[in-house]
Design a protein around this motif. Structure first.
Motif, PDB file in Angstrom:
ATOM      1  N   ALA A 146     -20.892 -37.621  25.066  1.00 48.44           N
ATOM      2  CA  ALA A 146     -22.219 -37.734  24.446  1.00 48.44           C
ATOM      3  C   ALA A 146     -22.558 -36.427  23.723  1.00 48.44           C
ATOM      4  O   ALA A 146     -23.149 -35.516  24.294  1.00 48.44           O
ATOM      5  N   TYR A 147     -22.161 -36.340  22.482  1.00 47.97           N
ATOM      6  CA  TYR A 147     -22.426 -35.148  21.673  1.00 47.97           C
ATOM      7  C   TYR A 147     -23.879 -35.087  21.245  1.00 47.97           C
ATOM      8  O   TYR A 147     -24.557 -36.114  21.132  1.00 47.97           O
ATOM      9  N   ARG A 170     -22.827 -34.247  15.984  1.00 48.07           N
ATOM     10  CA  ARG A 170     -22.410 -35.472  15.280  1.00 48.07           C
ATOM     11  C   ARG A 170     -22.650 -35.321  13.780  1.00 48.07           C
ATOM     12  O   ARG A 170     -21.804 -35.701  12.966  1.00 48.07           O
ATOM     13  N   ASP A 171     -23.787 -34.747  13.420  1.00 48.97           N
ATOM     14  CA  ASP A 171     -24.084 -34.523  11.999  1.00 48.97           C
ATOM     15  C   ASP A 171     -23.084 -33.551  11.369  1.00 48.97           C
ATOM     16  O   ASP A 171     -22.648 -33.748  10.231  1.00 48.97           O
ATOM     17  N   ALA A 172     -22.706 -32.515  12.121  1.00 45.79           N
ATOM     18  CA  ALA A 172     -21.737 -31.541  11.611  1.00 45.79           C
ATOM     19  C   ALA A 172     -20.385 -32.216  11.366  1.00 45.79           C
ATOM     20  O   ALA A 172     -19.729 -31.956  10.351  1.00 45.79           O
ATOM     21  N   MET A 189     -25.445 -20.725  15.805  1.00 44.12           N
ATOM     22  CA  MET A 189     -25.583 -20.417  14.387  1.00 44.12           C
ATOM     23  C   MET A 189     -24.702 -21.359  13.557  1.00 44.12           C
ATOM     24  O   MET A 189     -25.108 -21.829  12.510  1.00 44.12           O
ATOM     25  N   LYS A 190     -23.497 -21.644  14.053  1.00 41.67           N
ATOM     26  CA  LYS A 190     -22.558 -22.514  13.330  1.00 41.67           C
ATOM     27  C   LYS A 190     -23.063 -23.952  13.316  1.00 41.67           C
ATOM     28  O   LYS A 190     -22.982 -24.630  12.290  1.00 41.67           O
ATOM     29  N   VAL A 191     -23.568 -24.440  14.450  1.00 40.78           N
ATOM     30  CA  VAL A 191     -24.093 -25.805  14.543  1.00 40.78           C
ATOM     31  C   VAL A 191     -25.483 -25.689  15.152  1.00 40.78           C
ATOM     32  O   VAL A 191     -25.652 -25.704  16.364  1.00 40.78           O
ATOM     33  N   LYS A 192     -26.448 -25.562  14.283  1.00 45.68           N
ATOM     34  CA  LYS A 192     -27.833 -25.424  14.737  1.00 45.68           C
ATOM     35  C   LYS A 192     -28.254 -26.704  15.466  1.00 45.68           C
ATOM     36  O   LYS A 192     -28.142 -27.790  14.937  1.00 45.68           O
ATOM     37  N   GLY A 193     -28.680 -26.542  16.718  1.00 43.36           N
ATOM     38  CA  GLY A 193     -29.088 -27.690  17.516  1.00 43.36           C
ATOM     39  C   GLY A 193     -28.022 -28.175  18.482  1.00 43.36           C
ATOM     40  O   GLY A 193     -28.240 -29.159  19.183  1.00 43.36           O
ATOM     41  N   THR A 194     -26.878 -27.483  18.539  1.00 45.40           N
ATOM     42  CA  THR A 194     -25.856 -27.877  19.510  1.00 45.40           C
ATOM     43  C   THR A 194     -26.426 -27.740  20.918  1.00 45.40           C
ATOM     44  O   THR A 194     -27.271 -26.886  21.170  1.00 45.40           O
TER      45      THR A 194
END
Length: 128
Positions: free
Chosen positions: A69-70, A75-77, A98-103
């Motif tokens: 469950a990502y 998922r958007d990235a 910073m690389k995936v904002k909201g991870t």
């Protein structure tokens, strides 16, 4: 031929193999670094834990490992084209948020480039 560039060419020829080898990393040292990751991730096996399995990570689009469950951000990235390779993983490991904002990954990242290089070497052995 101009010989004034010969010292530069020799220096490049001598240092190139050392620089290339330095970028390969040390898998044993990477295994030690991976202990920070092993709480949430597996690399040797293809089983998800709190985080997705990192087995066969390289070349895989972000958020595509089955049965995990990502976060929507991850998922958007992945849909936007994030594929895990040495460059993208290095950026992510420096600062995941910073690389995936909201991870949803809580890990703050690795600041030491040598640790990252070694960790990548360790993970690559499980990506074949």
């Amino acid at each position: 031929m101009s010989y004034r560039f010969l010292p530069i060419c020799l220096l490049f020829a001598i240092t190139l193999p050392f620089n290339a080898h330095a970028q390969e990393g040390d898998t044993a040292a990477g295994a030690t670094v991976f202990k920070k990751c092993a709480i949430c991730h597996a690399a040797e096996t293809d089983q998800n834990k709190v985080g997705p399995s990192l087995n066969r990570l390289f070349g895989r689009a972000a958020a595509t490992h089955p049965d995990f469950a990502y976060s929507q951000a991850m998922r958007d990235a992945g849909k936007a084209g994030l594929v895990w390779n040495e460059t993208s993983l290095r950026d992510y490991l420096h600062d995941p948020r910073m690389k995936v904002k909201g991870t949803k990954m809580a890990f703050v990242g690795l600041k030491d480039d040598t640790d990252i290089t070694n960790l990548i070497a360790y993970l690559k052995q499980y990506s074949r």
